[in-house]
Every structure is written in structure tokens, then in C-alpha cells.
Design a protein around this motif. Structure first.
Motif, PDB file in Angstrom:
ATOM      1  N   PHE A 393     -53.648   2.847 -14.268  1.00  8.14           N
ATOM      2  CA  PHE A 393     -53.931   2.559 -15.682  1.00  8.14           C
ATOM      3  C   PHE A 393     -53.574   3.745 -16.568  1.00  8.14           C
ATOM      4  O   PHE A 393     -54.125   3.930 -17.658  1.00  8.14           O
ATOM      5  CB  PHE A 393     -55.348   2.018 -15.922  1.00  8.14           C
ATOM      6  N   ALA A 394     -52.609   4.547 -16.097  1.00  7.27           N
ATOM      7  CA  ALA A 394     -52.043   5.599 -16.941  1.00  7.27           C
ATOM      8  C   ALA A 394     -50.935   4.993 -17.802  1.00  7.27           C
ATOM      9  O   ALA A 394     -49.775   5.397 -17.762  1.00  7.27           O
ATOM     10  CB  ALA A 394     -51.507   6.729 -16.066  1.00  7.27           C
ATOM     11  N   SER A 395     -51.315   3.986 -18.552  1.00  6.76           N
ATOM     12  CA  SER A 395     -50.375   3.203 -19.352  1.00  6.76           C
ATOM     13  C   SER A 395     -51.127   2.722 -20.588  1.00  6.76           C
ATOM     14  O   SER A 395     -52.357   2.641 -20.540  1.00  6.76           O
ATOM     15  CB  SER A 395     -49.943   2.007 -18.488  1.00  6.76           C
ATOM     16  N   SER A 396     -50.408   2.379 -21.664  1.00  3.16           N
ATOM     17  CA  SER A 396     -51.118   2.027 -22.903  1.00  3.16           C
ATOM     18  C   SER A 396     -51.962   0.762 -22.733  1.00  3.16           C
ATOM     19  O   SER A 396     -51.688  -0.072 -21.869  1.00  3.16           O
ATOM     20  CB  SER A 396     -50.105   1.806 -24.027  1.00  3.16           C
ATOM     21  N   LYS A 397     -52.971   0.620 -23.580  1.00  3.40           N
ATOM     22  CA  LYS A 397     -53.864  -0.552 -23.550  1.00  3.40           C
ATOM     23  C   LYS A 397     -53.040  -1.841 -23.698  1.00  3.40           C
ATOM     24  O   LYS A 397     -53.310  -2.843 -23.041  1.00  3.40           O
ATOM     25  CB  LYS A 397     -54.818  -0.414 -24.707  1.00  3.40           C
ATOM     26  N   GLU A 398     -52.023  -1.804 -24.559  1.00  6.25           N
ATOM     27  CA  GLU A 398     -51.200  -2.994 -24.798  1.00  6.25           C
ATOM     28  C   GLU A 398     -50.481  -3.400 -23.509  1.00  6.25           C
ATOM     29  O   GLU A 398     -50.477  -4.566 -23.121  1.00  6.25           O
ATOM     30  CB  GLU A 398     -50.144  -2.737 -25.887  1.00  6.25           C
ATOM     31  N   LYS A 399     -49.904  -2.394 -22.867  1.00  9.34           N
ATOM     32  CA  LYS A 399     -49.176  -2.704 -21.621  1.00  9.34           C
ATOM     33  C   LYS A 399     -50.137  -3.170 -20.541  1.00  9.34           C
ATOM     34  O   LYS A 399     -49.835  -4.087 -19.774  1.00  9.34           O
ATOM     35  CB  LYS A 399     -48.402  -1.476 -21.141  1.00  9.34           C
ATOM     36  N   LEU A 400     -51.302  -2.524 -20.479  1.00  9.96           N
ATOM     37  CA  LEU A 400     -52.279  -2.924 -19.463  1.00  9.96           C
ATOM     38  C   LEU A 400     -52.714  -4.364 -19.704  1.00  9.96           C
ATOM     39  O   LEU A 400     -52.798  -5.170 -18.774  1.00  9.96           O
ATOM     40  CB  LEU A 400     -53.500  -2.003 -19.507  1.00  9.96           C
ATOM     41  N   SER A 401     -52.962  -4.684 -20.979  1.00  3.59           N
ATOM     42  CA  SER A 401     -53.424  -6.027 -21.303  1.00  3.59           C
ATOM     43  C   SER A 401     -52.365  -7.062 -20.927  1.00  3.59           C
ATOM     44  O   SER A 401     -52.672  -8.085 -20.296  1.00  3.59           O
ATOM     45  CB  SER A 401     -53.734  -6.078 -22.802  1.00  3.59           C
ATOM     46  N   GLU A 402     -51.136  -6.786 -21.270  1.00  8.69           N
ATOM     47  CA  GLU A 402     -50.040  -7.712 -20.939  1.00  8.69           C
ATOM     48  C   GLU A 402     -49.877  -7.818 -19.408  1.00  8.69           C
ATOM     49  O   GLU A 402     -49.730  -8.914 -18.864  1.00  8.69           O
ATOM     50  CB  GLU A 402     -48.739  -7.219 -21.598  1.00  8.69           C
ATOM     51  N   GLY A 403     -49.931  -6.672 -18.721  1.00  8.08           N
ATOM     52  CA  GLY A 403     -49.792  -6.682 -17.263  1.00  8.08           C
ATOM     53  C   GLY A 403     -50.893  -7.504 -16.615  1.00  8.08           C
ATOM     54  O   GLY A 403     -50.647  -8.314 -15.711  1.00  8.08           O
ATOM     55  N   LEU A 404     -52.129  -7.335 -17.086  1.00  7.70           N
ATOM     56  CA  LEU A 404     -53.254  -8.063 -16.505  1.00  7.70           C
ATOM     57  C   LEU A 404     -53.138  -9.559 -16.792  1.00  7.70           C
ATOM     58  O   LEU A 404     -53.460 -10.393 -15.938  1.00  7.70           O
ATOM     59  CB  LEU A 404     -54.577  -7.498 -17.050  1.00  7.70           C
ATOM     60  N   SER A 405     -52.652  -9.921 -17.988  1.00  6.99           N
ATOM     61  CA  SER A 405     -52.462 -11.351 -18.298  1.00  6.99           C
ATOM     62  C   SER A 405     -51.434 -11.956 -17.345  1.00  6.99           C
ATOM     63  O   SER A 405     -51.595 -13.079 -16.862  1.00  6.99           O
ATOM     64  CB  SER A 405     -51.979 -11.545 -19.734  1.00  6.99           C
ATOM     65  N   ARG A 406     -50.388 -11.192 -17.070  1.00  9.37           N
ATOM     66  CA  ARG A 406     -49.367 -11.702 -16.144  1.00  9.37           C
ATOM     67  C   ARG A 406     -49.939 -11.838 -14.722  1.00  9.37           C
ATOM     68  O   ARG A 406     -49.606 -12.778 -13.996  1.00  9.37           O
ATOM     69  CB  ARG A 406     -48.146 -10.785 -16.133  1.00  9.37           C
ATOM     70  N   ILE A 407     -50.789 -10.878 -14.333  1.00 11.90           N
ATOM     71  CA  ILE A 407     -51.410 -10.980 -12.993  1.00 11.90           C
ATOM     72  C   ILE A 407     -52.294 -12.231 -12.941  1.00 11.90           C
ATOM     73  O   ILE A 407     -52.288 -12.975 -11.958  1.00 11.90           O
ATOM     74  CB  ILE A 407     -52.221  -9.696 -12.659  1.00 11.90           C
ATOM     75  N   GLU A 408     -53.027 -12.479 -14.028  1.00  9.39           N
ATOM     76  CA  GLU A 408     -53.881 -13.681 -14.088  1.00  9.39           C
ATOM     77  C   GLU A 408     -53.037 -14.942 -13.909  1.00  9.39           C
ATOM     78  O   GLU A 408     -53.385 -15.840 -13.129  1.00  9.39           O
ATOM     79  CB  GLU A 408     -54.597 -13.761 -15.447  1.00  9.39           C
ATOM     80  N   SER A 409     -51.897 -15.008 -14.632  1.00  6.28           N
ATOM     81  CA  SER A 409     -51.045 -16.209 -14.516  1.00  6.28           C
ATOM     82  C   SER A 409     -50.502 -16.341 -13.095  1.00  6.28           C
ATOM     83  O   SER A 409     -50.421 -17.441 -12.549  1.00  6.28           O
ATOM     84  CB  SER A 409     -49.832 -16.138 -15.448  1.00  6.28           C
ATOM     85  N   PHE A 410     -50.124 -15.213 -12.512  1.00 10.88           N
ATOM     86  CA  PHE A 410     -49.584 -15.230 -11.149  1.00 10.88           C
ATOM     87  C   PHE A 410     -50.624 -15.790 -10.174  1.00 10.88           C
ATOM     88  O   PHE A 410     -50.342 -16.670  -9.360  1.00 10.88           O
ATOM     89  CB  PHE A 410     -49.215 -13.786 -10.785  1.00 10.88           C
ATOM     90  N   LEU A 411     -51.874 -15.278 -10.296  1.00  2.32           N
ATOM     91  CA  LEU A 411     -52.928 -15.750  -9.386  1.00  2.32           C
ATOM     92  C   LEU A 411     -53.251 -17.215  -9.634  1.00  2.32           C
ATOM     93  O   LEU A 411     -53.470 -17.973  -8.693  1.00  2.32           O
ATOM     94  CB  LEU A 411     -54.192 -14.904  -9.594  1.00  2.32           C
ATOM     95  N   ALA A 412     -53.230 -17.602 -10.935  1.00  2.74           N
ATOM     96  CA  ALA A 412     -53.631 -18.970 -11.289  1.00  2.74           C
ATOM     97  C   ALA A 412     -52.670 -20.017 -10.724  1.00  2.74           C
ATOM     98  O   ALA A 412     -53.073 -21.139 -10.429  1.00  2.74           O
ATOM     99  CB  ALA A 412     -53.732 -19.107 -12.806  1.00  2.74           C
ATOM    100  N   GLN A 413     -51.412 -19.645 -10.556  1.00  2.00           N
ATOM    101  CA  GLN A 413     -50.433 -20.623 -10.062  1.00  2.00           C
ATOM    102  C   GLN A 413     -50.489 -20.770  -8.529  1.00  2.00           C
ATOM    103  O   GLN A 413     -49.826 -21.648  -7.963  1.00  2.00           O
ATOM    104  CB  GLN A 413     -49.022 -20.206 -10.476  1.00  2.00           C
ATOM    105  N   SER A 414     -51.258 -19.911  -7.838  1.00  2.00           N
ATOM    106  CA  SER A 414     -51.262 -19.977  -6.367  1.00  2.00           C
ATOM    107  C   SER A 414     -52.063 -21.183  -5.888  1.00  2.00           C
ATOM    108  O   SER A 414     -52.994 -21.625  -6.568  1.00  2.00           O
ATOM    109  CB  SER A 414     -51.849 -18.692  -5.805  1.00  2.00           C
ATOM    110  N   GLU A 415     -51.676 -21.693  -4.738  1.00  2.00           N
ATOM    111  CA  GLU A 415     -52.444 -22.848  -4.197  1.00  2.00           C
ATOM    112  C   GLU A 415     -52.505 -22.794  -2.677  1.00  2.00           C
ATOM    113  O   GLU A 415     -51.769 -22.080  -2.048  1.00  2.00           O
ATOM    114  CB  GLU A 415     -51.813 -24.166  -4.673  1.00  2.00           C
TER     115      GLU A 415
END
Ligand code: PMP
Ligand code: GLU
Length: 415
Positions: A393-415
Motif C-alpha cells: 500500500f505504498a501507493s496513492s489512495k486513488e490507486k489503492l481504491s481502484e486496485g481494490l475495486s478491481r480485486i473485488e470484481s475479480f473475486l466476484a466473477q469466480s465460481e
């Protein structure tokens, strides 16, 4: 000039083996953290919008007064070789800073300045370890420990820690790992990759075990100023009387002052070992960069508000990242007490299908996350802990937020 035909004759007579690498290179892995960062950067330069949470490198610029000291050093002609163990002013500055913060009284003679803490660690292992020696290393561990220990001919012995214990080494696990060949115990607190910060009491118990087994100790304290919630890191040699006689502390300016590219780190050890390390360095690199050493001196001797400001920001990000990760189904995070990494458990999310592909390892998971959602992280397997993933998390809040949203989408699509 050799003609092509001469070259091919030579090749037939074995030239292709002339540069075959030495045996010690056979098992050497490249740094997984740096490899992932290089991939993210090459994807970004081909136009992909990558969120790079792979490498542990503060995103802040190096503070201006430190850069200014480097410029002044250049103009003052401080552009020549320096003494092999570093300029006396910087060795003294490290000694003063460490003595003030730890309460131990050390001198410049105990300090050797190297090209980063990574190089300092390499020097320490090369100076202390013989082939066949065993080094006890709590896992998950920082990627370079394993490889640099192996280069010295010694053997890393990994001992498991668990997320349930916030990845703290349990005394009985440590005791069980000790054999006749055990020579050294390596500890990193605050820890890369887990963010674990041991208490004084917990470290004291580990110190007693190391003393009983007559081990040397290498204490990697590079994140010692990055402790959250008002806590303070405990320097290992302060735990017991005379512990500094068997302990080497390794640290540097990379993380505390956002100076990763300046390549300045150091070891603090008893004088005879410091002399040996200085001798080794005189043969391998002559000295660290003169200009960087003057900059590092300004970092240590100058105003420290920049350290507090970065710590404050890292702590905010820690809370933000830990809360978002903990809210994701199938993900568990330990308490992150320091440094700037979240090392999260994704085991329930393995063995599932992501975009039609079954993913069973942390490395496949990180690979798919990068390929499909363009977020770079590092697989737990690189740190000796399968089923987990490290994000910096040595990255800006904006980048962290976007990265975490993408991780959420990645996990959400798994089945
Ligand atoms: N130790 C640990 C635990 C680290 O995370 C790092 C990060 N690179 C280092 C040592 C080496 O740091 P540097 O060589 O940049 O001083
Ligand atoms: N220590 C940092 C990390 O773990 C920097 C990269 C490296 O030196 O391996 O990401």
C-alpha cells in the motif's frame, strides 16, 4: 575481427559452454517482487492502465532537503571513491541516530554503509556463514533472504507462522527447528511481507531461545520507523544484556526517507565483524555512491517531519486497505502493525473458476488478476506461504481504491 566462420568452428569446439553459469547460480531465483514490478511497468508502457501494487517502494518523492544535500555534495566535489565502509560523517550519523532511538551506545566503528540494506544483508551472510550452516527464517519471509543465504552456501530453514497468530513465530516452533547445524536466526520486524510487529515480550522469548542455542542473530529493522497506532519498534539487541555481541542489525534509508533509488543501507555489528564486512566491501564494490552517502547523512541529521508525515499517510492507507480486504468474501487479513504490506489469505478462493479457468495456486491467481484486471500483486508462494497474496500500500489512495475495486470484481466473477 573474428569472421563468422571462425566463430562457428569455435562453437563446434565447445564455445557454447564457455559462459555456462557456475553451480551456485543453478538454484538462484530472480527477485519475484522486482520481476512483477518490471512486468507491470512494461504493460503500462504498452498503454495498459495497470495498478501496480507489487513492489514495496514509497510513492513519495525524496524530501527536498535530502536532494539538495546531494546537489551540494556534487558541487563541492564529493564525487570520488570514499572509504570502503562509508564516509565517517554518515557512519557517525547512523551511530548517533541508532543510539538515540535504541538507547544502546554504539559508535561509527560498528557501522558499515552498503549499497542498500539488501547488499548489507549479502555482506553479513557472506561474512558469517559457512557451507552447511543453517539459518532459521520465519515464513512468510522477504523474497531475497532465501536466495542470498543460499549464495553463501548456507541453508535457509523456514519455520512456519500462521495468520491466526498474526504471523508471529511461536517459541515452540522455533525451538523445534534448532539442530546441531543451526548457526543463525533471522528476524524482520516490522515484517515484509506481513506487516507483523512483535512486542518486546514476544521478542524477548525468541531472544532467550537464540541465546540458549548460541545462535547469531540478524535483525532486519529496515521498517523500524514505520509502526502504526503510536507503537514503537523494539531493536533486537536491546532485549537482553550483551545481546549486541551476537546480533547484527540491518537497516537503511530506502523506506524511512523514500530513498529506494539512492541505494544506501547499513549493518551495525561488533567491531571485528564490521571490519571484516568493510574488507569484503573494499574488494567487491569499493564503496557505496559518494553522493548518495551525503544525501543519506542529510536524511539522518536533518528535520524528521517528513518521516512523521509519511507514517501518517501509510497508517491511513493501512486502515483503508485492511477494511476493504476484510470485507471481501473469502479473504482474511492479519492485523497490520507496520511496514506497508497487506498479506491476505485467499485459500477459500482457490480451486474456483475465474473467466472459465480453474485457478489453484496463488501464483495463478496473481497472474489472472494481472492479465484480466491489470492489478499487479505478488504471490504468497514467493514468500514461502502458498494460498496468500501480498499487496503493497505504498501507493496513492486513488490507486489503492481502484486496485481494490478491481480485486473485488475479480473475486466476484469466480465460481
Ligand atoms: N529488507 C527488507 C525486509 C526489505 O523489504 C527490503 C526492501 N527492498 C530490504 C531489506 C532492502 O532494502 P534496500 O536494499 O532498498 O535498502
Ligand atoms: N523490498 C521491496 C519489496 O519487497 C522492494 C523490492 C525488493 O527489493 O525486492 O517489494
Amino acid at each position: 575481427m573474428q569472421s563468422d566462420s571462425t566463430r562457428s568452428v569455435s562453437s563446434a569446439s565447445g564455445l557454447e559452454n564457455a559462459l555456462a553459469t557456475a553451480n551456485r547460480m543453478a538454484a538462484l531465483e530472480p527477485s519475484a517482487t522486482l520481476a512483477m514490478a518490471a512486468r507491470a511497468s512494461s504493460m503500462a508502457s504498452s498503454g495498459v492502465c495497470v495498478i501496480d501494487l507489487s513492489v514495496g517502494e514509497p510513492d513519495f518523492p525524496t524530501p527536498t532537503h535530502i536532494c539538495q544535500a546531494a546537489i551540494e555534495a556534487m558541487h563541492a566535489g564529493k564525487t570520488k571513491y570514499t572509504p570502503a565502509a562509508g564516509i565517517p560523517e554518515l557512519r557517525s550519523a547512523v551511530a548517533r541516530d541508532y543510539s538515540r532511538r535504541s538507547g544502546l551506545s554504539i559508535s561509527a566503528a560498528n557501522v558499515v554503509i552498503s549499497n542498500g540494506a539488501k547488499h548489507a544483508l549479502h555482506n553479513v551472510f557472506t561474512s558469517l556463514l559457512n557451507p552447511g550452516d543453517e539459518v532459521i527464517v520465519p515464513a512468510p519471509y522477504w523474497v531475497s533472504y532465501a536466495e542470498v543465504i543460499k549464495l553463501s552456501g548456507a541453508q535457509p530453514i523456514f519455520v512456519e507462522t500462521r495468520l491466526e497468530d498474526d504471523f508471529k513465530l511461536q517459541p515452540e516452533v522455533f525451538r523445534r527447528a534448532i539442530t546441531k547445524a543451526s548457526r543463525m536466526f533471522l528476524i524482520c520486524t516490522p515484517s515484509n511481507p506481513t506487516g507483523t510487529v512483535y512486542s518486546k515480550e514476544e521478542l524477548g522469548v525468541l531472544a532467550d531461545i537464540a541465546i540458549d542455542a548460541n545462535l547469531s542473530i540478524v535483525s532486519d529493522e529496515i521498517y523500524d520507523q514505520l509502526v502504526f497506532d503510536g507503537g514503537k519498534a523494539v531493536s533486537f539487541p536491546t532485549l537482553r544484556k550483551n545481546l549486541e555481541q551476537r546480533t547484527v542489525v540491518v537497516a537503511g534509508v530506502s523506506k524511512t526517507y523514500s530513498m529506494t533509488g539512492w541505494r544506501i543501507g547499513w549493518s551495525i555489528s561488533p567491531e571485528p565483524l564490521a571490519k571484516a564486512i568493510g574488507n569484503l566491501q573494499s574488494q567487491e564494490t569499493s564503496s557505496p555512491s559518494s553522493i548518495s552517502q551525503h544525501a543519506a547523512r542529510a536524511a539522518l541529521d536533518g528535520p524528521q517531519e517528513c518521516v512523521a508525515a509519511m507514517l501518517h499517510e501509510f497508517q491511513n492507507r493501512r486502515t483503508f486497505v485492511a477494511d476493504r480486504l476484510a470485507a471481501m468474501p473469502g479473504v482474511r487479513v492479519p492485523h497490520i502493525g507496520g511496514a506497508f504490506y497487506a498479506f491476505f489469505d485467499i485459500r477459500p478462493m482457490l480451486g474456483r473458476t475465474y473467466a472459465g479457468n480453474r485457478i489453484s495456486t496463488s501464483s495463478q491467481w496473481c497472474e489472472a488478476l494481472l492479465e484480466q484486471h491489470h492489478v499487479a500483486t505478488v504471490a504468497g508462494s514467493a514468500f514461502g506461504c502458498e494460498g496468500h497474496v501480498r499487496m503493497s500500500f505504498a501507493s496513492s489512495k486513488e490507486k489503492l481504491s481502484e486496485g481494490l475495486s478491481r480485486i473485488e470484481s475479480f473475486l466476484a466473477q469466480s465460481e
